[in-house]
Motif scaffolding. Structure first.
Motif, PDB file in Angstrom:
ATOM      1  N   ARG A   1      11.180  12.232   8.928  1.00  0.00           N
ATOM      2  CA  ARG A   1       9.786  11.892   8.658  1.00  0.00           C
ATOM      3  C   ARG A   1       9.386  10.793   9.623  1.00  0.00           C
ATOM      4  O   ARG A   1       9.593   9.606   9.370  1.00  0.00           O
ATOM      5  N   CYS A   2       8.888  11.189  10.756  1.00  0.00           N
ATOM      6  CA  CYS A   2       8.423  10.221  11.758  1.00  0.00           C
ATOM      7  C   CYS A   2       7.393  10.944  12.625  1.00  0.00           C
ATOM      8  O   CYS A   2       7.627  12.069  13.066  1.00  0.00           O
ATOM      9  N   HIS A   3       6.263  10.292  12.878  1.00  0.00           N
ATOM     10  CA  HIS A   3       5.223  10.922  13.698  1.00  0.00           C
ATOM     11  C   HIS A   3       5.681  11.103  15.145  1.00  0.00           C
ATOM     12  O   HIS A   3       5.181  11.957  15.852  1.00  0.00           O
ATOM     13  N   HIS A   4       6.591  10.250  15.583  1.00  0.00           N
ATOM     14  CA  HIS A   4       6.898  10.244  17.026  1.00  0.00           C
ATOM     15  C   HIS A   4       8.372  10.525  17.329  1.00  0.00           C
ATOM     16  O   HIS A   4       8.848  10.180  18.412  1.00  0.00           O
ATOM     17  N   ALA A   5       9.106  11.123  16.387  1.00  0.00           N
ATOM     18  CA  ALA A   5      10.543  11.445  16.640  1.00  0.00           C
ATOM     19  C   ALA A   5      10.650  12.577  17.643  1.00  0.00           C
ATOM     20  O   ALA A   5       9.782  13.430  17.712  1.00  0.00           O
TER      21      ALA A   5
ATOM     22  N   ALA B   1       0.844  -1.193   0.000  1.00  0.00           N
ATOM     23  CA  ALA B   1       0.000   0.000   0.000  1.00  0.00           C
ATOM     24  C   ALA B   1       0.882   1.247   0.000  1.00  0.00           C
ATOM     25  O   ALA B   1       1.882   1.288   0.699  1.00  0.00           O
ATOM     26  N   ASN B   2       0.489   2.242  -0.786  1.00  0.00           N
ATOM     27  CA  ASN B   2       1.247   3.477  -0.838  1.00  0.00           C
ATOM     28  C   ASN B   2       0.760   4.444   0.232  1.00  0.00           C
ATOM     29  O   ASN B   2       0.455   5.590  -0.045  1.00  0.00           O
ATOM     30  N   GLN B   3       0.645   3.975   1.439  1.00  0.00           N
ATOM     31  CA  GLN B   3       0.201   4.853   2.522  1.00  0.00           C
ATOM     32  C   GLN B   3       0.918   4.456   3.802  1.00  0.00           C
ATOM     33  O   GLN B   3       1.426   3.344   3.939  1.00  0.00           O
ATOM     34  N   GLY B   4       0.954   5.402   4.740  1.00  0.00           N
ATOM     35  CA  GLY B   4       1.559   5.124   6.032  1.00  0.00           C
ATOM     36  C   GLY B   4       3.081   5.214   5.990  1.00  0.00           C
ATOM     37  O   GLY B   4       3.701   5.374   4.944  1.00  0.00           O
ATOM     38  N   CYS B   5       3.682   5.108   7.171  1.00  0.00           N
ATOM     39  CA  CYS B   5       5.138   5.155   7.289  1.00  0.00           C
ATOM     40  C   CYS B   5       5.738   3.862   6.734  1.00  0.00           C
ATOM     41  O   CYS B   5       5.243   2.767   7.012  1.00  0.00           O
ATOM     42  N   VAL B   6       6.838   3.993   5.983  1.00  0.00           N
ATOM     43  CA  VAL B   6       7.460   2.816   5.378  1.00  0.00           C
ATOM     44  C   VAL B   6       8.058   1.881   6.427  1.00  0.00           C
ATOM     45  O   VAL B   6       8.317   0.716   6.139  1.00  0.00           O
ATOM     46  N   HIS B   7       8.265   2.394   7.635  1.00  0.00           N
ATOM     47  CA  HIS B   7       8.896   1.586   8.686  1.00  0.00           C
ATOM     48  C   HIS B   7       7.852   0.943   9.611  1.00  0.00           C
ATOM     49  O   HIS B   7       8.206   0.229  10.548  1.00  0.00           O
TER      50      HIS B   7
ATOM     51  N   ALA C   1      -1.347   3.208  15.375  1.00  0.00           N
ATOM     52  CA  ALA C   1      -2.324   3.215  14.274  1.00  0.00           C
ATOM     53  C   ALA C   1      -2.042   4.334  13.275  1.00  0.00           C
ATOM     54  O   ALA C   1      -2.135   4.132  12.060  1.00  0.00           O
ATOM     55  N   LEU C   2      -1.679   5.507  13.798  1.00  0.00           N
ATOM     56  CA  LEU C   2      -1.403   6.650  12.917  1.00  0.00           C
ATOM     57  C   LEU C   2      -0.302   6.321  11.923  1.00  0.00           C
ATOM     58  O   LEU C   2      -0.364   6.675  10.745  1.00  0.00           O
ATOM     59  N   CYS C   3       0.726   5.597  12.391  1.00  0.00           N
ATOM     60  CA  CYS C   3       1.876   5.263  11.544  1.00  0.00           C
ATOM     61  C   CYS C   3       1.461   4.426  10.337  1.00  0.00           C
ATOM     62  O   CYS C   3       2.045   4.542   9.262  1.00  0.00           O
ATOM     63  N   GLY C   4       0.462   3.565  10.533  1.00  0.00           N
ATOM     64  CA  GLY C   4       0.025   2.709   9.439  1.00  0.00           C
ATOM     65  C   GLY C   4      -0.903   3.407   8.455  1.00  0.00           C
ATOM     66  O   GLY C   4      -1.149   2.910   7.363  1.00  0.00           O
ATOM     67  N   GLU C   5      -1.385   4.579   8.846  1.00  0.00           N
ATOM     68  CA  GLU C   5      -2.403   5.248   8.021  1.00  0.00           C
ATOM     69  C   GLU C   5      -1.867   6.442   7.245  1.00  0.00           C
ATOM     70  O   GLU C   5      -2.328   6.730   6.146  1.00  0.00           O
ATOM     71  N   THR C   6      -0.930   7.169   7.843  1.00  0.00           N
ATOM     72  CA  THR C   6      -0.520   8.448   7.263  1.00  0.00           C
ATOM     73  C   THR C   6       0.989   8.519   7.072  1.00  0.00           C
ATOM     74  O   THR C   6       1.744   8.190   8.002  1.00  0.00           O
ATOM     75  N   ILE C   7       1.417   8.942   5.883  1.00  0.00           N
ATOM     76  CA  ILE C   7       2.848   9.149   5.654  1.00  0.00           C
ATOM     77  C   ILE C   7       3.277  10.360   6.484  1.00  0.00           C
ATOM     78  O   ILE C   7       2.676  11.431   6.366  1.00  0.00           O
TER      79      ILE C   7
END
Ligand code: SF4
Length: 306
Positions: A302-306, A269-275, A284-290
């Motif tokens: 590019r990390c939601h939680h860095a 899927a072309n969505q969410g964080c690649v890691h 959940a956010l990581c799997g949904e939004t780049i």
């Protein structure tokens, strides 16, 4: 000098619709004159596609999105052809790029001539390049199979740089070289940058590139997830992205600490964080939004939680 913005590359496959999975997606980076930006990541993660996209060398079944600009001009298939070998040079990954049926001297001369130099001037540039890369005048008469891998690499570097290109894209220039020759190759790239060129150094060898690079872009699953200063790698806590820290700690001199259990596999899927599939901090956010780019401690992540 070079600005890659929101680049995506995917391929049409026989009997399959375009678009899954994207080999490169949402990729951003810039390279300035006089600087080396190293793009590091696991072998086989698609880093070379970036080089081929910049040089306009992708196969005909590829679909490219986003933009690549060079000196403010958008690169397209037409103008990149005119710039290739003159303003933009590629040091390719494989020594197989040398023509096995032509003497290496004539191959460097041809590159100098194609860059627009007059024959006499081109011959002078060829001789200077052989001297500069320590190849010796007599090497000019040899065929690729008569010289070592290290010498072939130096011939490729000479071929790529005879035209005084403003942008040099070096794709895994140290592959297959012993440590001494690899360091020598990287020093040549540093020289080019010190003389004003912008250098994009694509490599799997993080440790070696830190000696010459100014900044490091960490490539994962077709995206750049962090852009750090080379100096940030002297202290793991300065690194911003969980994957960068894992990659760095997995090196032999870091005692293979926290080595990843498996190599990264591109998500379909072309969505969410690649890691997201491997990251211990994923939610959940990581799997949904780049994740968007964020500035952090003088770098980008590019990390939601860095
Ligand atoms: S965005 Fe989430 S999954 Fe991706 S690196 Fe950051 S914490 Fe991990």
């Amino acid at each position: 000098m070079l600005c890659v913005s929101n680049l995506s590359v995917d391929f049409a496959r026989y009997g399959q619709a375009l678009g899954t999975p994207a080999a490169i997606r949402s990729l951003d980076l810039t390279v300035d004159a006089g600087q080396i930006l190293a793009v590091v990541g696991e072998s086989g993660s698609g880093k070379s596609l970036l080089a081929h996209a910049i040089l306009g060398l992708l196969p005909s079944n590829s679909r490219v999105g986003g933009s690549i600009t060079f000196k403010g001009q958008v690169l397209d298939q037409e103008n990149v052809q005119a710039l290739r070998g003159r303003e933009i040079a590629l040091i390719p990954q494989s020594v197989a790029y040398l023509n096995p049926l032509k003497r290496v001297g004539s191959q460097v001369l041809r590159a100098a001539t194609l860059s627009g130099l007059e024959p006499t001037q081109a011959a002078k540039v060829r001789d200077t390049a052989f001297e500069r890369y320590g190849l010796g005048f007599e090497t000019q008469r040899l065929y690729p199979h008569q010289i070592s891998g290290g010498m072939s690499r130096r011939v490729l570097t000479a071929t790529a740089t005879t035209g005084n290109a403003s942008l040099v894209v070096a794709d895994e220039p140290t592959t297959g070289l012993d440590q001494k020759t690899a360091l020598e190759s990287l020093r040549h790239l540093r020289e080019l940058a010190n003389n004003g060129a912008a250098v994009l150094l694509i490599t799997h060898d993080i440790e070696a590139c830190l000696d010459v690079a100014d900044r490091v872009a960490v490539f994962l699953g077709g995206m750049v997830v962090e852009i750090a200063k080379a100096a940030d790698f002297s202290d793991t806590s300065s690194l911003r992205h969980p994957y960068t820290r894992t990659l760095w700690q997995a090196l032999p001199h870091n005692d293979f600490m926290d080595a990843p259990a498996k190599s990264y596999k591109a998500t379909t899927a072309n969505q969410g964080c690649v890691h997201a599939g491997d990251c211990p901090q994923a939610d959940a956010l990581c799997g949904e939004t780049i994740p968007a780019w964020r500035e952090m401690n003088g770098g980008l992540v590019r990390c939601h939680h860095a």
